[in-house]
Enzyme design. Structure first.
Site, PDB file in Angstrom:
ATOM      1  N   ASP A  48     -55.997 -51.855 -43.960  1.00 36.39           N
ATOM      2  CA  ASP A  48     -54.942 -51.795 -42.950  1.00 36.39           C
ATOM      3  C   ASP A  48     -54.328 -50.396 -43.003  1.00 36.39           C
ATOM      4  O   ASP A  48     -53.618 -50.053 -43.951  1.00 36.39           O
ATOM      5  CB  ASP A  48     -53.897 -52.883 -43.277  1.00 36.39           C
ATOM      6  CG  ASP A  48     -52.807 -52.990 -42.224  1.00 36.39           C
ATOM      7  OD1 ASP A  48     -52.573 -51.999 -41.508  1.00 36.39           O
ATOM      8  OD2 ASP A  48     -52.180 -54.071 -42.142  1.00 36.39           O
ATOM      9  N   HIS A  49     -54.606 -49.625 -41.978  1.00 38.39           N
ATOM     10  CA  HIS A  49     -54.195 -48.216 -42.000  1.00 38.39           C
ATOM     11  C   HIS A  49     -52.680 -48.058 -41.835  1.00 38.39           C
ATOM     12  O   HIS A  49     -52.137 -46.966 -42.007  1.00 38.39           O
ATOM     13  CB  HIS A  49     -54.939 -47.441 -40.910  1.00 38.39           C
ATOM     14  CG  HIS A  49     -55.087 -45.980 -41.197  1.00 38.39           C
ATOM     15  ND1 HIS A  49     -54.344 -45.315 -42.154  1.00 38.39           N
ATOM     16  CD2 HIS A  49     -55.911 -45.040 -40.659  1.00 38.39           C
ATOM     17  CE1 HIS A  49     -54.693 -44.041 -42.172  1.00 38.39           C
ATOM     18  NE2 HIS A  49     -55.639 -43.849 -41.281  1.00 38.39           N
TER      19      HIS A  49
END
Ligand code: CAO
Length: 456
Positions: free
Chosen positions: A426-427
């Protein structure tokens, strides 16, 4: 003595299930723990065991019934002798004499919406309320025209930090100006909708709980014969959680490779010891243990994002989910406190969980509480894939098939066993450099397990 066997507490937020199979009939002699019925809930399909031994005199449910916690499954005569026949009146599955505990409107709802077993309508209804559909149109038109949302730079920054598309926020200020409060309220509505399963701004939903925006389908019969079947609950929930994760999490996948030549030799050498303990020393079990150390070392991977509160939740425990392919679809049982267990214990637990998942004996609690997931498709094949983060987790490790490859080392090519690994993350929380370091550390620990003792 006649004993009523009732549906026990299943798990938090799960109050009922659908009976998919009845496994006993009046006249059967059952033992304690013998499965009576197979039950499907929003979270799992499992068999409900008998709490009494004796002769089944009445079965109170049939396939298709919805059974609430406390509902009577069967009556058992605990004193009847084996071979005694059941009372004539009870030779057919009877209609429930006592209604299963009703699930009232006030009852706590499951975290995910109950999937209706009814077939999907030929033309699916709009997923979002009208106001939201209008909002979608307004947003689309504004974006097409390049009209900027009326928000100050600080409000835009806040929206970015919370992972909110500022264009979707309804401004309550003069001329529709968007305030910080509007952004917070919008973020909260997304979370509330995601946890209740209700249609919400920006969160895809479908009437059958499929989690995908419902659109009218073309008339496939124009092109050939078709068959419609209702989605199972496992399929509907998988569709919903994957669609939610896909829509919510900005995904990036980092790829790397580990030379597992020595590790594979060690795995084969120690496999008999683990087998003697009742497990299988698989690559999945080894990766689960290695990843647990990596999660301790890189705590942002052992975390979740609380968008509504603008907080990161770091977990002090290390629970790892393992994707298991079953004939009902994907299930992800969770090995708890992996960092507190040795590799033999982890191997035994994964073998048991995978067996239970495949034999419909997995319990809803087994599927909850994961911090990170491992999905090993290497037993099937493939050189790489991009797994979807199992939100609210923030990372997932995809494992492909290890293969012998010529690797150039010390001035010559050597045949080495190379394992391809793909880490999706999850950036919003994890940057590329952190992901590269995490995955490199996992690879190095597989190549030189002494790293686990030195740094794990
Ligand atoms: N590379 C090469 N071979 C591999 C391998 C890999 N990455 N992973 C497993 N294998 C081999 C094993 O060595 C084993 O071979 P042997 O029988 O000769 O020892 C064989 O494949 C079968 O492995 P296994 O099933 O016994 O053990 P596992 O740890 O590989 O798998 C489990 C356990 C439960 C993860 C697996 O059965 C499974 O369900 N995998 C699918 C997961 C999945 O569906 N992911 C997708 C999720 S997204 O849709």
């Amino acid at each position: 003595m006649i004993v009523e066997v009732k549906l026990p507490e299943i798990s938090e937020n799960v109050n009922e299930g659908d009976v998919t199979k009845v496994l006993v009939a009046p006249g059967d002699v059952v033992a304690v723990d013998q499965p009576l019925v197979e039950l499907e809930t929003e979270k799992a399909v499992f068999e409900v065991p008998s709490t009494a031994a004796g002769l089944v005199t009445e079965v109170m449910v049939k396939a298709g019934d919805t059974l609430g916690v406390g509902g009577v499954i069967a009556r058992i005569d605990t004193e009847a002798k084996q071979g005694a026949s059941a009372p004539a009146a009870a030779t057919q599955p009877a209609a429930p004499a006592e209604k299963p505990a009703p699930v009232s409107a006030e009852s706590p709802r499951p975290s995910a919406p109950a999937a209706s077993p009814a077939p999907a309508p030929a033309v699916a209804a709009p997923a979002a309320p009208i106001a939201e559909t209008i909002r979608d149109t307004v947003v689309a038109v504004a974006q097409e025209q390049g009209t900027p949302a009326p928000a100050s730079p600080s409000v835009r920054r806040l929206a970015r930090e919370l992972g909110v598309d500022v264009n979707r926020v309804r401004g309550t200020g003069p001329g529709g100006r968007i305030s910080a409060e509007d952004v917070h309220a919008y973020a909260k509505s997304i979370i509330a909708a995601a946890t209740s399963g209700a249609a919400a701004p920006g969160v895809a939903t479908a009437p059958a709980g499929a989690g995908v925006a419902a659109r009218a389908l073309p008339d496939f019969t124009r092109f050939g014969e078709i068959e419609r079947t209702p989605m199972s609950k496992v399929r509907a929930i998988t569709a919903q959680s994957m669609a939610w994760a896909w829509n919510t999490v900005p995904h990036v996948t980092q790829h790397d490779e580990a030379d597992i030549t020595q590790l594979e030799a060690a795995r084969k050498k120690f496999a008999p010891r683990v087998e003697a303990a009742g497990g299988k020393l698989t690559m999945t079990a080894i990766l689960t243990t290695v990843c647990a150390s990596a999660l301790r070392r890189f705590p942002d991977f052992n975390a979740s994002i609380d968008v509504a509160r603008g907080e990161i939740v770091h977990k002090k425990y290390v629970n790892v989910g393992v994707a298991v392919d079953t004939d009902r679809g994907l299930l992800v049982p969770v090995v708890r406190d992996v960092d507190q267990k040795n590799l033999t214990a982890v191997s035994v637990e994964i073998s048991q969980l995978a067996d239970r998942a495949r034999n419909k004996r997995i319990m809803p609690d087994d599927l909850e509480g994961g911090n990170f997931t491992i999905s090993n498709l290497g037993g099937i094949g493939g050189v790489g894939f991009t797994p979807i983060v199992y939100a609210p987790e923030v990372a997932i490790l995809g494992v492909s098939r290890a293969a012998m490859r010529p690797v150039y080392a010390n001035g010559a090519f050597e045949p080495r066993l190379v394992l391809p690994l793909s880490l999706s993350y999850d950036h919003r929380l994890i940057d590329g450099a952190a992901a590269a370091r995490f995955l490199r550390w996992v690879c190095e620990a597989l190549e030189d397990p002494i790293l686990l003792a030195l740094e794990g």
